[in-house]
Design a protein around this motif. Structure first.
Motif, short mmCIF file in Angstrom:
data_model
loop_
_atom_site.label_atom_id
_atom_site.label_comp_id
_atom_site.label_asym_id
_atom_site.label_seq_id
_atom_site.Cartn_x
_atom_site.Cartn_y
_atom_site.Cartn_z
N UNK A 51 0.79 -1.20 -0.12
CA UNK A 51 -0.15 -0.03 -0.14
C UNK A 51 0.93 1.27 -0.01
N UNK A 52 2.09 1.12 0.21
CA UNK A 52 3.09 2.30 0.40
C UNK A 52 3.75 2.62 -1.34
N UNK A 169 -5.15 -6.47 -1.07
CA UNK A 169 -3.45 -6.44 -1.30
C UNK A 169 -2.98 -7.03 -2.38
N UNK A 170 -3.42 -8.30 -2.63
CA UNK A 170 -2.93 -9.07 -3.76
C UNK A 170 -3.20 -8.60 -5.11
N UNK A 304 -8.16 3.92 3.74
CA UNK A 304 -7.41 5.16 3.19
C UNK A 304 -6.68 4.95 2.36
N UNK A 305 -5.71 3.63 2.48
CA UNK A 305 -4.53 3.95 1.53
C UNK A 305 -5.16 3.18 0.17
N UNK A 306 -6.35 2.92 0.09
CA UNK A 306 -6.63 2.29 -0.96
C UNK A 306 -7.54 3.42 -1.88
N UNK A 307 -7.88 4.40 -1.36
CA UNK A 307 -8.35 5.70 -2.02
C UNK A 307 -7.53 6.51 -2.57
N UNK A 308 -7.30 6.49 -3.95
CA UNK A 308 -6.03 7.50 -4.36
C UNK A 308 -6.34 8.86 -4.08
N UNK A 309 -7.51 9.39 -4.44
CA UNK A 309 -7.95 10.67 -4.23
C UNK A 309 -7.72 11.15 -2.92
#
Length: 325
Positions: A51-52, A169-170, A304-309
């Protein structure tokens, strides 16, 4: 953008020494010059470091993620957050003995990064920057861990959450373009046996693209559960010795929701959320009063880390911080 697996294959050596990296250190970009950057995993362990990638992609300097050791009797001594941070401090200084250091993390990774920064400062090293994305108060995480350890519905929630996060994640790690179809708790409701619950969960998971076998999936569950318990077992409350001597950045979820609308994909029963659904980082707002504060427009902590905006302010900051000077 490249996937985390591509980064592992291409950049598996230290940029500074060309030595093979420790297995806990995951190279996330191809940069070959400048001071390295280190971001530390969240409570989801090794499955969380991918996610980083958005932050690594804008860094002109080598960007490394730290994942926990694989389950091994040799690592059972990593009991307590400060002991684990001490191990990660040793890993970081083995790659960059001098510094200055740039650190970051998300969720419980914030607490680990904060403690690594504290230990580096105590050693007389310079910490240049510390980026914390939506940290979680230790008391809230302890409540969360206890609720999931004390009942059948808690264990079922752990399995449901781990499987959905594995799908997410995968797909991120492999660069999958198609949307992930998560498993809703209603799809696995009514099973009073863990075995039958697991059988149905794995069946649905494989239908949705899960590549792990049952044994591999259970390995991930055990590892993540062991990691969370080791992080919260002794609590944590340590101030930085000189918070004004580093550039600190604190990003907070404006909605204040821990699970939010994704609760049916994380919890088998909403009662497990308890007191952690809201105000789960109140202590951090006080602890990091000297940091620069930002609010992120996101639906929940878990997404949070999966919502690019939502991440744009943090990505832009990293682009500025991680230039070659």
């Amino acid at each position: 953008m490249h996937s985390i697996n591509q980064a592992k294959n291409l950049y598996g050596k230290s940029a500074a020494s060309n030595r093979p990296l420790p297995t806990e250190i995951v190279p996330m970009n191809q940069a070959g010059s400048g001071q390295p950057i280190f971001w530390i995993h969240a409570a989801a362990g090794g499955s969380s470091v991918g996610q980083y990638q958005r932050f690594a992609d804008v860094s002109q300097r080598p960007f490394y993620a730290i994942k926990p050791p694989t389950i091994d009797i040799a690592h059972y001594w990593l009991w307590g957050l400060e002991a684990r941070a001490c191990y990660y401090t040793a890993l970081i200084t083995s790659i960059d003995p001098i510094g200055p250091y740039d650190l970051g993390g998300y969720s419980m990774g914030c607490t680990l990064a904060y403690e690594v920064a504290r230990q580096l400062l105590a050693l007389g090293r310079k910490v240049q920057s510390l980026v914390l994305i939506d940290p979680t108060d230790m008391a809230c995480v302890q409540q969360w861990a206890q609720a999931h350890d004390s009942s059948l519905v808690g264990l079922q929630s752990l399995l449901l959450r781990t499987l959905n996060f594995s799908l997410l994640s995968d797909s991120w790690d492999t660069g999958q373009d198609s949307p992930v179809v998560f498993i809703h708790r209603d799809d696995v409701m009514g099973y009073n046996s863990i075995d039958t619950f697991m059988e149905r969960l794995m069946e649905l998971g494989h239908q949705r693209g899960l590549k792990l076998s049952r044994e591999q999936f259970m390995f991930r569950v055990i590892q993540d559960r062991q990691l969370l318990n080791s992080l919260v077992c002794e609590g944590y409350n340590q101030p930085l010795p000189a918070p004004n001597d580093l550039n600190g950045f604190l990003f907070i979820n404006r909605s204040g929701a821990m699970q939010g609308a994704c609760a049916p994909y994380i919890l088998m029963d909403d009662s497990l959320a308890g007191a952690v659904e809201k105000h789960y980082n109140a202590e951090w707002l006080t602890q990091c009063s000297a940091f620069k504060h930002y609010e992120l427009e996101t639906t929940s902590h878990f997404m949070l880390l999966f919502e690019s905006h939502a991440l744009l302010p943090c990505v832009r900051l990293c682009e500025t911080l991680y230039r070659v000077s």
